[in-house]
Design a protein around this motif. Structure first.
Motif, PDB file in Angstrom:
ATOM      1  N   GLU A  79      60.574  20.826   1.394  1.00  0.00           N
ATOM      2  CA  GLU A  79      60.503  19.721   2.353  1.00  0.00           C
ATOM      3  C   GLU A  79      59.117  19.639   2.982  1.00  0.00           C
ATOM      4  O   GLU A  79      58.603  18.550   3.229  1.00  0.00           O
ATOM      5  CB  GLU A  79      61.578  19.863   3.431  1.00  0.00           C
ATOM      6  CG  GLU A  79      61.550  18.770   4.478  1.00  0.00           C
ATOM      7  CD  GLU A  79      61.679  17.353   3.948  1.00  0.00           C
ATOM      8  OE1 GLU A  79      61.187  16.431   4.630  1.00  0.00           O
ATOM      9  OE2 GLU A  79      62.244  17.135   2.856  1.00  0.00           O
TER      10      GLU A  79
ATOM     11  N   ASN B 120      66.151  14.435   0.673  1.00  0.00           N
ATOM     12  CA  ASN B 120      65.117  15.260   1.296  1.00  0.00           C
ATOM     13  C   ASN B 120      64.610  16.357   0.376  1.00  0.00           C
ATOM     14  O   ASN B 120      64.025  17.327   0.837  1.00  0.00           O
ATOM     15  CB  ASN B 120      65.635  15.864   2.605  1.00  0.00           C
ATOM     16  CG  ASN B 120      65.854  14.803   3.649  1.00  0.00           C
ATOM     17  OD1 ASN B 120      65.130  13.830   3.706  1.00  0.00           O
ATOM     18  ND2 ASN B 120      66.873  14.976   4.456  1.00  0.00           N
TER      19      ASN B 120
ATOM     20  N   MET C  88      54.271  12.624   1.667  1.00  0.00           N
ATOM     21  CA  MET C  88      54.675  11.376   2.317  1.00  0.00           C
ATOM     22  C   MET C  88      53.679  10.973   3.401  1.00  0.00           C
ATOM     23  O   MET C  88      53.369   9.786   3.543  1.00  0.00           O
ATOM     24  CB  MET C  88      56.086  11.521   2.899  1.00  0.00           C
ATOM     25  CG  MET C  88      57.156  11.601   1.833  1.00  0.00           C
ATOM     26  SD  MET C  88      58.811  11.915   2.504  1.00  0.00           S
ATOM     27  CE  MET C  88      59.078  10.409   3.420  1.00  0.00           C
ATOM     28  N   ASN C  89      53.168  11.944   4.152  1.00  0.00           N
ATOM     29  CA  ASN C  89      52.188  11.643   5.198  1.00  0.00           C
ATOM     30  C   ASN C  89      50.905  11.075   4.610  1.00  0.00           C
ATOM     31  O   ASN C  89      50.173  10.361   5.294  1.00  0.00           O
ATOM     32  CB  ASN C  89      51.888  12.878   6.035  1.00  0.00           C
ATOM     33  CG  ASN C  89      53.011  13.224   6.975  1.00  0.00           C
ATOM     34  OD1 ASN C  89      53.820  12.381   7.343  1.00  0.00           O
ATOM     35  ND2 ASN C  89      53.084  14.484   7.360  1.00  0.00           N
TER      36      ASN C  89
ATOM     37  N   ARG D 234      56.932  17.998   0.413  1.00  0.00           N
ATOM     38  CA  ARG D 234      57.302  16.577   0.337  1.00  0.00           C
ATOM     39  C   ARG D 234      56.768  15.808   1.539  1.00  0.00           C
ATOM     40  O   ARG D 234      56.237  14.705   1.416  1.00  0.00           O
ATOM     41  CB  ARG D 234      58.828  16.459   0.248  1.00  0.00           C
ATOM     42  CG  ARG D 234      59.357  15.064   0.023  1.00  0.00           C
ATOM     43  CD  ARG D 234      60.889  15.123  -0.112  1.00  0.00           C
ATOM     44  NE  ARG D 234      61.444  13.856  -0.502  1.00  0.00           N
ATOM     45  CZ  ARG D 234      61.811  12.898   0.348  1.00  0.00           C
ATOM     46  NH1 ARG D 234      61.676  13.078   1.647  1.00  0.00           N
ATOM     47  NH2 ARG D 234      62.317  11.765  -0.100  1.00  0.00           N
ATOM     48  N   SER D 235      56.889  16.394   2.719  1.00  0.00           N
ATOM     49  CA  SER D 235      56.407  15.739   3.940  1.00  0.00           C
ATOM     50  C   SER D 235      54.899  15.532   3.904  1.00  0.00           C
ATOM     51  O   SER D 235      54.404  14.482   4.326  1.00  0.00           O
ATOM     52  CB  SER D 235      56.788  16.559   5.173  1.00  0.00           C
ATOM     53  OG  SER D 235      58.181  16.544   5.352  1.00  0.00           O
TER      54      SER D 235
END
Length: 95
Positions: free
Chosen positions: A52, A4, A59-60, A55-56
């Motif tokens: 995070e 993560n 990723m989205n 990163r999210s």
């Protein structure tokens, strides 16, 4: 590397794949552009929650982080047409 987390190099590579500026990424998560540029330069001290969030957001948008322990990133195949694989070409679909 914890699954993560994200390295500065991964952040830069992911943004390049998406053709995002550091400002684009910062805006997605409500941070200042200087926070992203500092993190990617290795001079910023971000909390794990901020990393995070970055990163999210990546990723989205379709970025996939390598799960094999490497520092790789790639775009997911969702929504894209990869075409016909070489072994599947025939006289009918080779046009």
């Amino acid at each position: 590397m914890n699954p993560n987390t994200m390295s500065p190099a991964q952040s830069r590579a992911a943004r390049a794949l998406l053709d995002w500026s550091s400002g684009d990424l910062a805006a997605k998560v409500g941070l200042g552009e200087d926070v992203v540029t500092g993190f990617e330069a290795g001079t910023g001290d971000l909390a794990s929650g901020q990393i995070e969030a970055l990163r999210s957001a990546l990723m989205n948008a379709g970025v996939v982080f390598a799960e094999d322990g490497s520092a790789g990133v790639r775009l997911s195949g969702r929504g894209g047409d990869e075409g016909t694989r070489l072994g599947a070409l025939t006289t009918e679909n080779d046009r």
